[in-house]
Write a protein that holds these residues in place. Structure first.
Motif, short mmCIF file in Angstrom:
data_model
loop_
_atom_site.label_atom_id
_atom_site.label_comp_id
_atom_site.label_asym_id
_atom_site.label_seq_id
_atom_site.Cartn_x
_atom_site.Cartn_y
_atom_site.Cartn_z
N ALA A 117 0.83 -1.21 0.00
CA ALA A 117 0.00 0.00 0.00
C ALA A 117 0.87 1.26 0.00
O ALA A 117 0.54 2.25 -0.68
CB ALA A 117 -0.93 -0.02 1.21
N MET A 118 1.95 1.23 0.75
CA MET A 118 2.87 2.36 0.78
C MET A 118 3.47 2.64 -0.59
O MET A 118 3.52 3.79 -1.06
CB MET A 118 3.99 2.09 1.79
CG MET A 118 5.06 3.17 1.88
SD MET A 118 6.49 2.63 2.85
CE MET A 118 7.32 1.58 1.64
N LEU A 119 3.93 1.59 -1.25
CA LEU A 119 4.54 1.75 -2.57
C LEU A 119 3.51 2.24 -3.59
O LEU A 119 3.83 3.08 -4.45
CB LEU A 119 5.17 0.43 -3.02
CG LEU A 119 6.39 -0.02 -2.20
CD1 LEU A 119 6.76 -1.45 -2.57
CD2 LEU A 119 7.58 0.91 -2.43
N LEU A 120 2.30 1.73 -3.50
CA LEU A 120 1.25 2.19 -4.41
C LEU A 120 0.92 3.66 -4.15
O LEU A 120 0.67 4.43 -5.09
CB LEU A 120 0.01 1.32 -4.27
CG LEU A 120 0.13 -0.09 -4.85
CD1 LEU A 120 -1.11 -0.92 -4.52
CD2 LEU A 120 0.34 -0.05 -6.36
N ALA A 121 0.91 4.06 -2.89
CA ALA A 121 0.67 5.46 -2.56
C ALA A 121 1.77 6.35 -3.11
O ALA A 121 1.51 7.46 -3.61
CB ALA A 121 0.54 5.63 -1.04
N CYS A 123 3.57 5.64 -5.73
CA CYS A 123 3.35 5.67 -7.18
C CYS A 123 2.27 6.68 -7.54
O CYS A 123 2.40 7.44 -8.52
CB CYS A 123 2.98 4.28 -7.70
SG CYS A 123 4.35 3.12 -7.84
N ALA A 124 1.21 6.69 -6.77
CA ALA A 124 0.12 7.64 -7.02
C ALA A 124 0.62 9.07 -6.87
O ALA A 124 0.26 9.96 -7.66
CB ALA A 124 -1.03 7.38 -6.06
N LYS A 125 1.48 9.28 -5.88
CA LYS A 125 2.07 10.60 -5.66
C LYS A 125 2.88 11.04 -6.87
O LYS A 125 2.93 12.22 -7.22
CB LYS A 125 2.94 10.56 -4.41
CG LYS A 125 3.58 11.88 -4.02
CD LYS A 125 4.40 11.71 -2.74
CE LYS A 125 5.15 12.96 -2.38
NZ LYS A 125 5.98 12.77 -1.16
N GLY A 126 3.53 10.07 -7.52
CA GLY A 126 4.31 10.36 -8.72
C GLY A 126 3.50 10.27 -10.01
O GLY A 126 4.07 10.33 -11.10
N GLU A 127 2.17 10.10 -9.87
CA GLU A 127 1.26 10.02 -11.02
C GLU A 127 1.69 8.94 -12.02
O GLU A 127 1.64 9.11 -13.23
CB GLU A 127 1.15 11.38 -11.72
CG GLU A 127 0.59 12.46 -10.80
CD GLU A 127 0.41 13.80 -11.50
OE1 GLU A 127 0.76 13.91 -12.69
OE2 GLU A 127 -0.07 14.75 -10.84
N VAL A 128 2.11 7.80 -11.46
CA VAL A 128 2.53 6.66 -12.29
C VAL A 128 1.30 6.00 -12.91
O VAL A 128 0.28 5.80 -12.23
CB VAL A 128 3.30 5.63 -11.43
CG1 VAL A 128 3.58 4.35 -12.22
CG2 VAL A 128 4.60 6.25 -10.91
N ALA A 129 1.38 5.68 -14.18
CA ALA A 129 0.30 4.95 -14.87
C ALA A 129 0.54 3.45 -14.69
O ALA A 129 1.44 2.88 -15.32
CB ALA A 129 0.28 5.31 -16.34
N LEU A 130 -0.23 2.83 -13.80
CA LEU A 130 -0.05 1.42 -13.48
C LEU A 130 -1.03 0.57 -14.29
O LEU A 130 -2.23 0.83 -14.28
CB LEU A 130 -0.28 1.19 -11.99
CG LEU A 130 -0.33 -0.27 -11.50
CD1 LEU A 130 0.98 -0.99 -11.78
CD2 LEU A 130 -0.67 -0.31 -10.01
N ALA A 131 -0.51 -0.44 -14.96
CA ALA A 131 -1.35 -1.38 -15.71
C ALA A 131 -1.06 -2.79 -15.21
O ALA A 131 0.04 -3.31 -15.42
CB ALA A 131 -1.06 -1.28 -17.20
N CYS A 132 -2.03 -3.41 -14.52
CA CYS A 132 -1.89 -4.79 -14.06
C CYS A 132 -2.66 -5.73 -14.99
O CYS A 132 -3.56 -5.30 -15.73
CB CYS A 132 -2.41 -4.94 -12.63
SG CYS A 132 -1.34 -4.17 -11.40
N GLY A 133 -2.32 -7.01 -14.96
CA GLY A 133 -2.94 -7.97 -15.85
C GLY A 133 -2.63 -7.68 -17.30
O GLY A 133 -3.40 -8.01 -18.20
N ALA A 134 -1.45 -7.07 -17.53
CA ALA A 134 -1.06 -6.66 -18.88
C ALA A 134 0.10 -7.53 -19.35
O ALA A 134 1.27 -7.22 -19.13
CB ALA A 134 -0.65 -5.18 -18.89
N ALA A 135 -0.22 -8.65 -19.96
CA ALA A 135 0.81 -9.54 -20.48
C ALA A 135 1.59 -8.84 -21.59
O ALA A 135 1.00 -8.20 -22.47
CB ALA A 135 0.18 -10.81 -21.01
#
Length: 395
Positions: A117-121, A123-135
């Motif tokens: 959760a900390m790392l995701l927060a 990432c959100a702070k850095g406005e990272v575009a996260l794509a999961c389930g993306a083979a």
């Protein structure tokens, strides 16, 4: 049908594990437009199972000499610039309670989910575009851009970070994809192998399998390397922290040595003969070790009778054997039970300061994908954080 234009990113990070999330977050917070691509359905799956679910997130003793690599000096630069105290400060900023267990190992008081959760927060702070389930279907390079097709979407950026780890723990989705990608770009790969893994026994040594579940503190040795921690007998061979540690150094066909009585003086049996001549080796072993283990070792040594009636040379030989009991493992339990992968993308092809490939500008490799493997106890997480930090400063 025409493909949509690739998104305008500054960097693409492949793999949303510890290193990938950390790198993406830090780069994003430096103003970089970052895409973080994860083939699994959720990020940080290895983090979630680490440390018995409490995540042994670093080790206060992290230093270059606690890591294996063909270049033993490679990790020093990153580790010195992003320290365990730096990561601990991040943990504390997020209000995550922690404790030191033993040997410098730091754990969450609560759940490993707090670290994810900390790392995701971050990432959100850095406005990272996260794509999961993306083979990932394709990775290419040309005209100064890396192009990735994943999850039916096209991405392009001048920088690409390989953070997909190694093949250890395949049930978590781990693969050797990082090595295939490295070879595609002309980087050498040091032969990967399971590390921090239980060792298996066969033949005459299989009798120790009857001790399954018995644990005791030992010194385990492989060559000049030794670790003092608990060893655990299993139905397949040897495990426990001391064995996991030594497994990273062991090579197939080599022996390992076990000192079952690390607190005993070299001539303890001869001293016992003088002080308590009517004592037996079985009794002394039972006083010092779990009974089942004591009886097995006693039966193997085969010294019956009171110590006072036994020749010194026989007691000297027994002392020596108990201090360096030799096993020849026939293998390990493989990637399925390995905590990490040793070997990986060769450090000879990477900058130790930035993690960038020397001959492929814009290509980076971090974390477990690289030929840097730490000891058990939070060292590999610290390498993930430090290598990610080093790359993020260069993106």
């Amino acid at each position: 049908m025409a493909q949509p234009n690739p998104a305008p990113f500054d960097a693409i990070v492949l793999g949303a594990g510890a290193a990938g999330m950390m790198c993406a977050a830090l780069a994003g917070q430096r103003g970089r437009r970052v895409a973080l691509i994860e083939h699994g359905e959720e990020p940080g799956r290895k983090i979630l199972i680490s440390g018995g679910g409490r995540c042994n997130f670093t080790n206060l003793e992290a230093a270059g000499d606690r890591y294996l690599s063909q270049n033993p000096h490679f990790a020093k630069s990153a580790l010195s610039r992003y320290t365990p105290q730096d990561f601990l400060a991040l943990v504390e900023r997020h209000g995550i309670a922690w404790h030191e267990k033993t040997l410098g190992q730091l754990f969450c008081d609560g759940s490993a989910r707090q670290i994810v959760a900390m790392l995701l927060a971050e990432c959100a702070k850095g406005e990272v575009a996260l794509a999961c389930g993306a083979a990932i279907a394709d990775v290419g390079h040309g005209d100064g851009l890396f192009r990735v097709t994943a999850g039916g979407r096209a991405y392009a950026a001048p920088s690409l970070v390989i953070a997909t780890g190694g093949p250890a723990i395949p049930r978590m989705g781990a693969t050797g994809f990082a090595y295939d990608l490295a070879r595609q770009f002309g980087l050498k790969v040091v032969q990967p192998r399971p590390a921090l893994v239980p060792l298996t026994l066969s033949g005459e040594e299989a009798l120790f399998q009857s001790l399954s579940g018995v644990s005791t503190e030992v010194i385990a040795r492989s060559g000049r390397i030794s670790f003092r921690e608990a060893a655990l007998f299993t139905h397949r061979g040897l495990s426990g922290p001391a064995i996991l540690q030594i497994s990273s150094y062991w090579r197939h066909g080599e022996q390992i040595g076990i000192d079952y009585l690390p607190d005993q003086a070299a001539d303890w049996l001869l001293a016992a003969k003088r002080v308590t001549p009517r004592a037996t080796l079985r009794r002394l072993l039972r006083d010092a070790l779990p009974e089942r283990l004591a009886d097995t070792l006693y039966d193997q040594i085969g010294l019956d009778g009171d110590l006072g009636n036994l020749p010194d040379r026989a007691l000297t030989a027994a002392q020596a054997r108990l201090a360096d009991w030799r096993f020849t493992p026939n293998g390990s339990e493989g990637y399925a039970k390995a905590e990490v992968t040793a070997g990986g993308i060769s450090t000879a092809d990477l900058s130790s300061r930035t993690m960038e490939a020397r001959r492929v500008p814009g290509l980076y490799a971090i974390g477990e994908a690289v030929d840097v493997t730490g000891w058990l106890g939070g060292y590999n997480f610290q390498w993930a954080w430090a290598s990610a930090w080093a790359a993020a400063q260069a993106l």
